[in-house]
Design an enzyme around this catalytic site. Structure first.
Site, PDB file in Angstrom:
ATOM      1  N   ALA A  19       3.407   4.973  -8.467  1.00  0.00           N
ATOM      2  CA  ALA A  19       3.226   6.397  -8.753  1.00  0.00           C
ATOM      3  C   ALA A  19       3.312   7.279  -7.519  1.00  0.00           C
ATOM      4  CB  ALA A  19       1.870   6.608  -9.447  1.00  0.00           C
ATOM      5  N   ALA A  20       2.762   6.807  -6.396  1.00  0.00           N
ATOM      6  CA  ALA A  20       2.761   7.647  -5.198  1.00  0.00           C
ATOM      7  C   ALA A  20       4.122   7.623  -4.529  1.00  0.00           C
ATOM      8  CB  ALA A  20       1.702   7.156  -4.214  1.00  0.00           C
ATOM      9  N   SER A  74       4.708   9.192  -1.475  1.00  0.00           N
ATOM     10  CA  SER A  74       4.602   9.159  -0.029  1.00  0.00           C
ATOM     11  C   SER A  74       3.296   8.497   0.379  1.00  0.00           C
ATOM     12  CB  SER A  74       4.656  10.561   0.555  1.00  0.00           C
ATOM     13  OG  SER A  74       3.693  11.387  -0.016  1.00  0.00           O
ATOM     14  N   GLN A  81     -13.363   7.230   8.073  1.00  0.00           N
ATOM     15  CA  GLN A  81     -13.397   6.852   9.455  1.00  0.00           C
ATOM     16  C   GLN A  81     -12.028   6.412   9.860  1.00  0.00           C
ATOM     17  OE1 GLN A  81     -17.001   4.990   9.843  1.00  0.00           O
ATOM     18  NE2 GLN A  81     -17.623   6.927   9.076  1.00  0.00           N
ATOM     19  N   VAL A  82     -10.639   6.229  10.564  1.00  0.00           N
ATOM     20  CA  VAL A  82      -9.291   6.639  10.171  1.00  0.00           C
ATOM     21  C   VAL A  82      -8.391   5.424  10.060  1.00  0.00           C
ATOM     22  CG1 VAL A  82      -7.305   8.035  10.802  1.00  0.00           C
ATOM     23  CG2 VAL A  82      -9.616   8.855  11.232  1.00  0.00           C
ATOM     24  N   ASP A  87       1.909  16.999   8.639  1.00  0.00           N
ATOM     25  CA  ASP A  87       2.096  17.162   7.199  1.00  0.00           C
ATOM     26  C   ASP A  87       0.806  16.816   6.451  1.00  0.00           C
ATOM     27  OD1 ASP A  87       3.495  17.770   4.926  1.00  0.00           O
ATOM     28  OD2 ASP A  87       4.506  15.841   4.760  1.00  0.00           O
TER      29      ASP A  87
END
Length: 362
Positions: A190-191, A193, A196-197, A254
């Site tokens: 479905a996606a 594109s 803490q990272v 982005d």
């Protein structure tokens, strides 16, 4: 300290939520209210410019306006065809806008027109989708409701034929997909594109300019999550972007809602270091890693370059009467061309992960 900045962000967010108008605006910026089953792909066909390959003449892989102009000057029929597409697709919409102005119904029909614009830019292809995404985070131009409509561009576009994608993988990586991946979903997920990272690991040996193989990440869009720690992750995201801006100088440009993910273990994942396109889920045969495989849509380079060529010609004609559109377009186009190179995207993701690992919790 990080904890001090995080607490300040919590206090600021609490104050902002008390202001109803500002609260609505912030929900629009975060993309709240955008549902997975209500994106621009439904019933919309993307119109691309198909040009036969010519071994003696090809488009540049980095932005070169003179080389692009020389390429398309030799193909006036294709340029005329694209201009005709642009006019036929947008003509009705522009007429509706004019009618709204005449009837003093611009505000009343704003959301409806934003929805129509979303489908129009989707049908016109990557360059216009990117412009629509840029508008989707501009509260100085659009209302939160209209922003929500355009934010549906940020996550899903019409799919192209799977057989073409599999052929592209074989041509780019030199082996059939079933010799590279133990498993590969038969259809795009479905996606559109996917980073803490947390940023996805890139498998450089299985990545080319048009095919990107990166580590798979589970999660939900931060803007749609109902988890109790969403506020904390928003604060982490703000600190992350401040670090990029003020410290590393290497910036993810982005940050729309479709690119910010909450992982099941409560971490913030930042995704998409290049142009969005088809994404498949698979198992890498060489290592057994679960991966996301991104395949560039056919004729993206041709369509983007002819659109830039047409817009640039128009900008040159208007340069004497308004802001130097050509200079703005050239800067936009230069970055856009970089996004078409998935090797560069993989390198960017790897560098970004290393930069963020120094100070931010993983």
């Amino acid at each position: 300290s990080v904890s001090g900045v995080s607490q300040q962000m919590k206090d600021i967010r609490a104050q902002m939520e008390e202001d109803e108008d500002l609260s609505i605006l912030m929900r629009g910026l975060r993309g709240q209210g955008v549902n997975d089953d209500d994106f621009a792909a439904s019933g919309v066909t993307m119109r691309l410019v198909e040009v036969d390959a010519d071994s003696t003449d090809s488009l540049p892989l980095t932005y070169d306006p003179e080389a692009i102009a020389a390429y398309w000057r030799k193909r006036p029929f294709a340029v005329t065809q694209r201009i005709f597409q642009l006019l036929t697709v947008s003509g009705g919409f522009l007429s509706s806008i004019a009618f709204d102005i005449f009837q003093d119904k611009v505000k009343a029909n704003e959301v409806k027109r934003a929805s129509e614009l979303r489908d129009i830019v989707t049908s016109l292809g990557p360059a216009y989708i990117k412009l629509g995404q840029a508008l989707s985070i501009r509260p100085d131009i659009l209302s939160p409701a209209a922003m929500n409509e355009l934010q549906k561009l940020c996550d899903k576009v019409p799919a192209f034929d799977n057989a073409i994608a599999m052929k592209c993988i074989e041509e780019e990586l030199g082996l059939p997909p079933n010799e590279i991946y133990d498993e590969l979903t038969p259809d795009p997920i479905a996606a559109a594109s996917l980073g803490q990272v947390v940023v996805p690991k890139t498998f450089a040996d299985f990545t080319s300019r048009k095919v990107l193989t990166s580590g798979w990440l589970e999660g939900e869009k931060l803007s749609q999550s109902t988890a109790l720690d969403v506020g904390d992750l928003v604060n982490v995201g703000v600190i992350c972007y401040l670090k990029q801006l003020l410290d590393t100088g290497f910036f993810h440009a982005d940050p729309h809602p479709g690119n910010l993910i909450r992982t099941p273990d409560g971490r913030l994942a930042i995704l998409d270091f290049g142009l969005m396109t088809e994404v498949y889920k698979g198992i890498l045969r060489a290592t057994g890693d679960e991966v996301a495989v991104k395949v560039q849509r056919p004729y993206v380079l041709e369509t983007v370059s002819v659109d830039l060529y047409v817009i640039r010609r128009l900008g040159m004609a208007l340069r004497e009467f308004t802001t130097d559109v050509v200079a703005l377009l050239d800067e936009f186009a230069m970055r856009f061309f970089e996004e078409l190179d998935y090797v560069k995207e993989g390198e960017n993701a790897t560098r970004f992960a290393a930069d963020m690992a120094e100070d931010l919790p993983q």
